[in-house]
Design a protein around this motif. Structure first.
Motif, PDB file in Angstrom:
ATOM      1  N   GLU A   1      29.874  38.952  37.318  1.00 53.10           N
ATOM      2  CA  GLU A   1      31.577  38.550  36.972  1.00 53.10           C
ATOM      3  C   GLU A   1      31.613  38.319  38.376  1.00 53.10           C
ATOM      4  O   GLU A   1      30.815  38.511  39.714  1.00 53.10           O
ATOM      5  CB  GLU A   1      32.478  39.086  36.603  1.00 53.10           C
ATOM      6  CG  GLU A   1      32.189  39.546  34.777  1.00 53.10           C
ATOM      7  CD  GLU A   1      34.490  39.894  35.017  1.00 53.10           C
ATOM      8  OE1 GLU A   1      34.338  40.091  33.195  1.00 53.10           O
ATOM      9  OE2 GLU A   1      34.822  40.715  35.451  1.00 53.10           O
TER      10      GLU A   1
ATOM     11  N   ARG B   1      34.114  35.512  41.075  1.00 52.28           N
ATOM     12  CA  ARG B   1      35.696  34.772  41.468  1.00 52.28           C
ATOM     13  C   ARG B   1      35.760  33.696  42.140  1.00 52.28           C
ATOM     14  O   ARG B   1      35.451  33.821  42.634  1.00 52.28           O
ATOM     15  CB  ARG B   1      36.540  35.523  41.891  1.00 52.28           C
ATOM     16  CG  ARG B   1      37.605  35.284  41.444  1.00 52.28           C
ATOM     17  CD  ARG B   1      38.380  35.191  40.796  1.00 52.28           C
ATOM     18  NE  ARG B   1      38.450  36.722  40.014  1.00 52.28           N
ATOM     19  CZ  ARG B   1      39.744  37.214  39.763  1.00 52.28           C
ATOM     20  NH1 ARG B   1      41.055  36.668  39.839  1.00 52.28           N
ATOM     21  NH2 ARG B   1      39.379  38.747  39.277  1.00 52.28           N
TER      22      ARG B   1
ATOM     23  N   THR C   1      30.021  29.370  33.490  1.00 47.55           N
ATOM     24  CA  THR C   1      29.857  30.202  33.028  1.00 47.55           C
ATOM     25  C   THR C   1      28.721  30.325  32.524  1.00 47.55           C
ATOM     26  O   THR C   1      28.765  28.573  31.976  1.00 47.55           O
ATOM     27  CB  THR C   1      30.896  30.850  32.193  1.00 47.55           C
ATOM     28  OG1 THR C   1      31.778  31.939  32.366  1.00 47.55           O
ATOM     29  CG2 THR C   1      29.866  32.242  31.314  1.00 47.55           C
TER      30      THR C   1
ATOM     31  N   THR D   1      29.676  35.271  34.248  1.00 44.69           N
ATOM     32  CA  THR D   1      31.003  34.961  33.672  1.00 44.69           C
ATOM     33  C   THR D   1      31.545  34.428  35.794  1.00 44.69           C
ATOM     34  O   THR D   1      31.824  35.543  36.472  1.00 44.69           O
ATOM     35  CB  THR D   1      32.151  35.777  33.445  1.00 44.69           C
ATOM     36  OG1 THR D   1      30.826  36.741  31.669  1.00 44.69           O
ATOM     37  CG2 THR D   1      32.870  35.416  32.631  1.00 44.69           C
TER      38      THR D   1
ATOM     39  N   LEU E   1      34.836  33.508  36.719  1.00 42.86           N
ATOM     40  CA  LEU E   1      35.866  33.430  36.571  1.00 42.86           C
ATOM     41  C   LEU E   1      36.863  32.564  37.407  1.00 42.86           C
ATOM     42  O   LEU E   1      36.011  31.899  38.324  1.00 42.86           O
ATOM     43  CB  LEU E   1      36.302  35.294  36.261  1.00 42.86           C
ATOM     44  CG  LEU E   1      35.639  36.101  35.925  1.00 42.86           C
ATOM     45  CD1 LEU E   1      35.993  37.649  36.278  1.00 42.86           C
ATOM     46  CD2 LEU E   1      36.531  36.163  34.543  1.00 42.86           C
ATOM     47  N   ALA E   2      37.991  32.057  36.564  1.00 47.70           N
ATOM     48  CA  ALA E   2      38.630  30.645  37.119  1.00 47.70           C
ATOM     49  C   ALA E   2      39.669  31.595  38.739  1.00 47.70           C
ATOM     50  O   ALA E   2      40.096  32.156  38.740  1.00 47.70           O
ATOM     51  CB  ALA E   2      39.478  30.443  36.319  1.00 47.70           C
ATOM     52  N   ARG E   3      39.299  31.198  39.655  1.00 50.61           N
ATOM     53  CA  ARG E   3      40.317  31.062  41.021  1.00 50.61           C
ATOM     54  C   ARG E   3      41.874  30.452  40.555  1.00 50.61           C
ATOM     55  O   ARG E   3      41.589  29.350  40.262  1.00 50.61           O
ATOM     56  CB  ARG E   3      39.830  30.405  41.856  1.00 50.61           C
ATOM     57  CG  ARG E   3      40.056  30.838  43.328  1.00 50.61           C
ATOM     58  CD  ARG E   3      38.866  30.984  44.622  1.00 50.61           C
ATOM     59  NE  ARG E   3      38.726  29.130  44.181  1.00 50.61           N
ATOM     60  CZ  ARG E   3      38.875  27.947  44.882  1.00 50.61           C
ATOM     61  NH1 ARG E   3      40.272  28.774  45.736  1.00 50.61           N
ATOM     62  NH2 ARG E   3      38.537  26.901  44.944  1.00 50.61           N
TER      63      ARG E   3
ATOM     64  N   GLN F   1      47.076  30.536  32.665  1.00 50.25           N
ATOM     65  CA  GLN F   1      46.122  31.417  32.734  1.00 50.25           C
ATOM     66  C   GLN F   1      44.882  30.020  31.880  1.00 50.25           C
ATOM     67  O   GLN F   1      45.058  29.255  31.263  1.00 50.25           O
ATOM     68  CB  GLN F   1      46.760  31.945  30.628  1.00 50.25           C
ATOM     69  CG  GLN F   1      45.556  32.413  30.277  1.00 50.25           C
ATOM     70  CD  GLN F   1      45.905  33.184  28.826  1.00 50.25           C
ATOM     71  OE1 GLN F   1      47.548  32.480  28.673  1.00 50.25           O
ATOM     72  NE2 GLN F   1      45.722  34.154  28.927  1.00 50.25           N
TER      73      GLN F   1
ATOM     74  N   GLY G   1      41.295  31.391  30.390  1.00 52.97           N
ATOM     75  CA  GLY G   1      40.312  32.387  30.393  1.00 52.97           C
ATOM     76  C   GLY G   1      41.471  33.372  29.438  1.00 52.97           C
ATOM     77  O   GLY G   1      42.640  33.484  30.146  1.00 52.97           O
ATOM     78  N   ARG G   2      41.490  34.381  31.098  1.00 52.28           N
ATOM     79  CA  ARG G   2      41.681  36.055  30.367  1.00 52.28           C
ATOM     80  C   ARG G   2      42.973  36.198  31.899  1.00 52.28           C
ATOM     81  O   ARG G   2      42.465  36.980  32.084  1.00 52.28           O
ATOM     82  CB  ARG G   2      40.863  37.055  30.484  1.00 52.28           C
ATOM     83  CG  ARG G   2      39.764  37.946  31.410  1.00 52.28           C
ATOM     84  CD  ARG G   2      38.780  38.712  30.879  1.00 52.28           C
ATOM     85  NE  ARG G   2      38.586  39.283  32.356  1.00 52.28           N
ATOM     86  CZ  ARG G   2      37.131  39.040  32.063  1.00 52.28           C
ATOM     87  NH1 ARG G   2      36.336  38.910  31.240  1.00 52.28           N
ATOM     88  NH2 ARG G   2      36.231  39.853  32.989  1.00 52.28           N
ATOM     89  N   ILE G   3      42.621  35.079  32.916  1.00 53.44           N
ATOM     90  CA  ILE G   3      43.034  35.101  34.159  1.00 53.44           C
ATOM     91  C   ILE G   3      44.474  34.552  34.208  1.00 53.44           C
ATOM     92  O   ILE G   3      44.725  33.353  33.206  1.00 53.44           O
ATOM     93  CB  ILE G   3      42.156  34.294  35.525  1.00 53.44           C
ATOM     94  CG1 ILE G   3      40.639  35.760  35.358  1.00 53.44           C
ATOM     95  CG2 ILE G   3      43.325  34.816  37.039  1.00 53.44           C
ATOM     96  CD1 ILE G   3      40.571  36.244  35.778  1.00 53.44           C
TER      97      ILE G   3
END
Length: 185
Positions: A11, A13, A72, A96, A98-100, A172, A174-176
């Motif tokens: 992952e 970020r 991703t 993956t 992840l979004a900042r 939100q 994704g999961r962030i």
């Protein structure tokens, strides 16, 4: 072990430079020193790998490169082959991105009926899911939810909470999730 390997973080970020590395060992035992290694990327849903970077293997066959993954997807290392050695590819590795994500409220106290400006960063993303919850006894009750468009990694909108009390504004991707609280008087 013989072949080409790749090590990369599972992952990352945000869209930023990230290091990948590995080693190259030929089946015939020949030296890998100076062999060109390409780092290739396949975006989720695409069918064609594209080259992100290239580097040269060291005397011991190890290599290292810095890449920037736009989203991703999968990453692999490839040796194109030469006059005496065939093409080699590492096993693909899913990474993956992840979004900042950040959220800023124009202010955290409002009078009933007023709006609050919301701004933030969401990169990489095309939309953020915005939720407004109000505190009722010991629970948060959802008052509203919508998608907010992200342009060039930034989003901007306004929210008008209904009623008085303590509110929680969430964004939100994704999961962030990022949250801020707001008091309406």
């Amino acid at each position: 072990a013989v072949g080409l390997s790749l090590y990369a973080a599972k992952e990352i970020r945000g869209v930023r430079p990230s290091e990948v590395s590995g080693y190259l060992r030929f089946p015939d035992g020949s030296a890998a020193s100076g062999a060109e290694i390409s780092v290739e990327y396949l975006r989720s849903g695409d069918s064609e790998w594209r080259r992100l970077a290239s580097t040269l293997a060291g005397a011991d066959g190890s290599w290292r490169a810095t890449v920037e993954l736009p989203a991703t997807g999968q990453v692999r290392a490839a040796f194109a082959g030469d006059a005496t050695r065939a093409r080699l590819e590492s096993a693909p590795r899913k990474v993956t991105v992840l979004a900042r994500l950040s959220i800023t409220l124009g202010r955290n106290r409002l009078r009933i009926g007023q709006r609050v400006r919301l701004t933030g960063v969401a990169d990489p993303a095309t939309h953020v899911r915005l939720s407004v919850h109000v505190r009722s006894r010991r629970r948060w009750l959802r008052q509203g939810r919508r998608l907010v468009r992200v342009r060039s990694g930034l989003y901007r909108t306004t929210v008008r909470p209904r009623g008085r009390g303590k509110f929680r504004i969430s964004v939100q991707v994704g999961r962030i999730v990022r949250r801020r609280t707001l008091r309406v008087l």
